[in-house]
Structures are given as C-alpha cells and as structure tokens.
Design an enzyme around this catalytic site. Structure first.
Site, PDB file in Angstrom:
ATOM      1  N   CYS A  83     -17.162 -18.653  31.334  1.00 12.01           N
ATOM      2  CA  CYS A  83     -15.994 -18.372  32.179  1.00 12.01           C
ATOM      3  C   CYS A  83     -15.565 -16.912  32.127  1.00 12.01           C
ATOM      4  O   CYS A  83     -15.130 -16.347  33.128  1.00 12.01           O
ATOM      5  CB  CYS A  83     -14.845 -19.295  31.820  1.00 12.01           C
ATOM      6  N   ASP A 143      -9.901 -19.751  39.387  1.00  7.31           N
ATOM      7  CA  ASP A 143     -10.396 -20.437  38.200  1.00  7.31           C
ATOM      8  C   ASP A 143     -11.919 -20.601  38.264  1.00  7.31           C
ATOM      9  O   ASP A 143     -12.439 -21.208  39.197  1.00  7.31           O
ATOM     10  CB  ASP A 143      -9.732 -21.817  38.112  1.00  7.31           C
ATOM     11  N   HIS A 173     -13.655 -22.391  36.192  1.00 10.58           N
ATOM     12  CA  HIS A 173     -14.030 -23.607  35.463  1.00 10.58           C
ATOM     13  C   HIS A 173     -14.366 -24.767  36.399  1.00 10.58           C
ATOM     14  O   HIS A 173     -13.811 -25.860  36.281  1.00 10.58           O
ATOM     15  CB  HIS A 173     -12.915 -24.021  34.508  1.00 10.58           C
TER      16      HIS A 173
END
Length: 473
Positions: free
Chosen positions: A110, A360, A362
């Site tokens: 990430c 994001d 993820h």
C-alpha cells in the site's frame, strides 16, 4: 512436483488474502461518504462548495482561493475532478516481482501504491495541467456493496475452480469493453483532446505492473532491494520517497527527461539543492535528445510561469513526522500541502472541516496489460472518495509538492514559509526552508554510505520492535 504443489498453495493463499483485504479495508462494508453543504471542500488546491448557487454566503476558506480555483455549487465538477486522479491499488496475477515469487502486492504494497499515486498526480500536473479531467470520469460505476462483494466472490470462486481444473484463471481485463475507435482529430479542440488522451494513457502505462514499466511496482521493488527492502516487506514513507526519487532519475523514457525529484533532509528543504535540480542536466542526457512523447498541450499550460529551456520540473518530497504516537493537530494550521501518505497507507488529496479526503490503495484488482494500445482505463480511476478524521492519520508521512521552474519554487517557498511560521515558542514547524546546499551544513560528515540513509534504512541485524502502526528503531 513438490514445488508445483507449494506454488499452488501460495496462489490460493493469495486469492483468499485478496478477498480478505477487500473486506478488511471496508470496500464492501463502508457506507457512502457524505459531504457537508455548509463547509468548503478543498481538493488538490481547488476549492469547491456545494451550497445552492443562489446562496450568496461564501465561506472564508474559499476567499483565499483564486477565481479560477473556486467552484460554487457544482457537485458534478468535484466528482469529475476526483475521479480523474490516477488510482493505483493492490494488483494480482502480474509477473513475479524481482527477488521473489510474489505475483501480488496485496497486504504489503500500500505504501508503494500511495507513493505511485503522489507521483502520478505530479506527472499529471506536468503534462496535462491542474484543470485536466478525464472525459469518462463520470461514467465510472459507484463502489457500492453489491458491486464489490459480488465481484470479489465471483473472482475467488472462478480462481479456485481454475486452480482445481488446471486451467488459467480469468481476469478482469479479459472482459474489458471493446476499444473505442478514434477518428482523426479535426478541430483544434478535438486535436487537443486527442493529445491529452495520449498523455493520459502514457501516464497510466508508466505505472503498469510489469518489469518494463518505468515507474511500476516491479521497478520500485528492484530499487528497494538496493536499500535492504524485499518484496513483501513493509515500506515506510521516507524509504518510498527515496525510491520514487531514484525511479524518476533513472527512468529511461524520453518523456520523463524534463522532470526529476528531490527528497528533503531531516525535514529541511535546502533551496540551493532544489534550484540545482531544476537546472542541472540529467546524467547521460544531451540537449540534442528529443522526446517521442506527444507535444505538451498549448492551451492548458500547467504552470503560471513558463520554464526556461534548460529548466526541469522538480517533485519535492518531504518526509515528516507530525507528532509522537498520534498526529498533533497543531500541524494542521497549514493547509496547503498537496498530498500525504502514512503507514497504513493512503493518498490524501484534500479535506473538509476536520476530515481528510483520500484515495485508498487497499483494494485488490486484477493485472492489466498496459502494453496494448487499447487497455482499459476504468480500474485506474476511483469514483468514490473516502474521508478520515485528522486524528486518525498516522503522524509518519511524506508531503509532496510540484515545482515547474525556479520561479515556481520561489513562489512555493515564500507562500509555505508564511504558513509554516510557528505561532508560539513551544511550537515547531512541520518542515523548514533553508538557503544554501545541504552539504554546506556537513550533515553526513564521517558517515559511511550505509549510515547516510539512517533512519530510513535500518540494519537487518538489529532487533526491531513495533508499537501499533509505528516501527521503533
């Protein structure tokens, strides 16, 4: 035979981890992000307000934005602006990463992805300008519960069936829509749009998940090996900043010859070093070299001041720590930073009230072959922003700025120096600007090359303990 069985087990574990992380990071469960109509929203330097257009009350925060950066009452404009930013997430089923057999970065990559997004935004500013938006941004499907959970479940079942049957597993890019045929541009506007779309695709291809991609995950992992990092390790914000710097400096694509990167030292930006970055020619490059990239659009210059012929743009990366165990809210008196990314990494692009707006990484998506001319772009854009309270942010992060020329840097330095000025004796700025070169202060005298990287690279022989989201050296 034993090795084949072991590889299959690893692949199945990767599949399960991909689905688990999609649920863990709330892609399937998080409710829709809400925005207040009574407060301004700042997105990468642009100020939006969602009040009705006949409402004459303008928030004070928006008065500081220039006329061209202020948008009143246009929710669609904000949505299109956000969805046009490049979104780099976990991927799976790509070629093995250097020094490993890993074919996915799910669960550990990430920070690299957040760094890629920061770099991608800088390159978007460089080649397309801040006002550029993707024509198809508003056609993206919303990231709702049914879409993501159903897709993840179907992919897992299909992958398991394919593994048991010994057949190749299907991937998202195999069912991509047919490429749109592009007619030869006629008017000046059509020609400009055509050139910008070429740049758009080129930018995405630089971040592809293949060994040949200039700024892709494979290249970043390979550079990480020289800093003692392996594929699958956790990468800190400062380490990623140095990896991005090396990736930009070593990029061989002629289109990247006009831009470089600078990383601050100990939260200090040395102005003479930044100016040298702007003016110094790249190693091995001559003035006779030309770029195969399409010409820069002339009607949407990215910066207010045109660069000199020998100028290069500079991406300024500043690793900082905004507090001890928790982020100190005092640091957020300055609201002009373009982007940050912390440990459980996210890419912050704006804020409203006391909440950060972020992209994001993820979410695990399938590998896309960007070497084809018509590869799908949809998975590289996110239609749904997320919000996080300032108090939840990891204090260890990297702040990034884009400077097109020496004149542009002087403007940035002057403006930031005003907002970084401590208002009380007990307060310290998040970072500082200092005249001169870093070498003038003899910061690394007597240190070996290995120790010059400290504290960004720790000795693997040392015992490392963790406290929550922090690594204690």
């Amino acid at each position: 035979m034993e090795n084949n069985g072991s590889d299959e087990v690893e692949k199945l574990k990767t599949k399960f981890l991909s689905v688990w992380h999609n649920v863990k990071y709330s892609w399937a469960l998080k409710p829709k992000t809400s925005f207040s109509r009574n407060s301004p929203v700042l997105l990468l330097g642009k100020c939006y307000h969602f009040k009705a257009e006949d409402d004459d009350s303008v928030p004070e925060a928006c008065y500081e934005a220039s006329d061209e950066d202020f948008v009143m009452g246009n929710v669609e404009a904000f949505r299109k602006d956000f969805a046009s930013r490049l979104w780099l997430t976990y991927r799976e089923e790509f070629p093995p990463l250097p020094g490993s057999i890993l074919t996915s970065d799910c669960g550990w990559g990430c920070m690299l992805r957040a760094g890629q997004m920061m770099l991608a935004q800088a390159l978007t500013l460089h080649f397309l300008g801040r006002d550029w938006t993707w024509s198809e941004a508003l056609t993206l499907q919303p990231l709702d519960t049914e879409t993501w959970t159903t897709t993840a479940a179907k992919r897992l079942v299909a992958s398991l069936e394919a593994s048991l049957q010994g057949s190749p597993s299907p991937s998202d890019h195999g069912s991509s829509p047919l490429p749109q045929t592009q007619a030869a541009p006629g008017s000046a506007e059509e020609a400009d749009a055509h050139v910008k779309e070429m740049y758009h695709r080129t930018l995405v291809s630089w971040f592809g998940d293949s060994p040949s991609a200039q700024l892709g995950l494979h290249r970043l992992v390979r550079l990480g090996l020289t800093m003692g990092k392996q594929a699958g390790d956790w990468y800190g914000p400062a380490v990623v900043a140095h990896i991005l710097k090396k990736a930009v400096e070593e990029a061989m694509d002629p289109g990247l010859a006009g831009i470089t990167a600078y990383v601050s030292q100990d939260c200090t930006v040395y102005s003479a070093d930044v100016v040298d970055c702007h003016r110094a020619p790249r190693a091995g490059q001559t003035s006779d070299e030309t770029s195969d990239a399409p010409p820069l659009p002339q009607n949407d210059q990215p910066a207010s001041a045109s660069p000199l012929p020998d100028d290069r743009a500079v991406i300024i990366l500043i690793p900082v720590r905004l507090g001890g165990e928790k982020t100190n809210p005092e640091y957020f008196d300055f609201e002009t930073c373009s982007s940050l990314f912390p440990k459980q990494a996210c890419y912050f692009v704006g804020f409203q009230d006391d909440s950060l707006i972020y992209m994001d990484p993820h979410y695990c998506q399938s590998f896309v072959d960007v070497s084809t001319s018509d590869f799908p772009l949809q998975s590289y854009h996110c239609p749904s922003p997320k919000k996080m309270p300032f108090s939840k942010m990891d204090p260890s992060c990297t702040i990034g700025f884009y400077s097109r020329s020496v004149q542009d840097y002087e403007r940035i330095r002057q403006e930031l120096s005003k907002v970084l000025q401590p208002s009380a004796k007990e307060k310290y700025p998040a970072f500082t600007f200092v005249q001169g070169h870093g070498r003038d202060y003899d910061l690394s005298a007597g240190l070996t090359p290995e120790k010059k990287e400290w504290p960004f690279i720790c000795d693997p022989r040392r015992t490392v303990t963790t406290a929550g989201d922090f690594v204690l050296l």
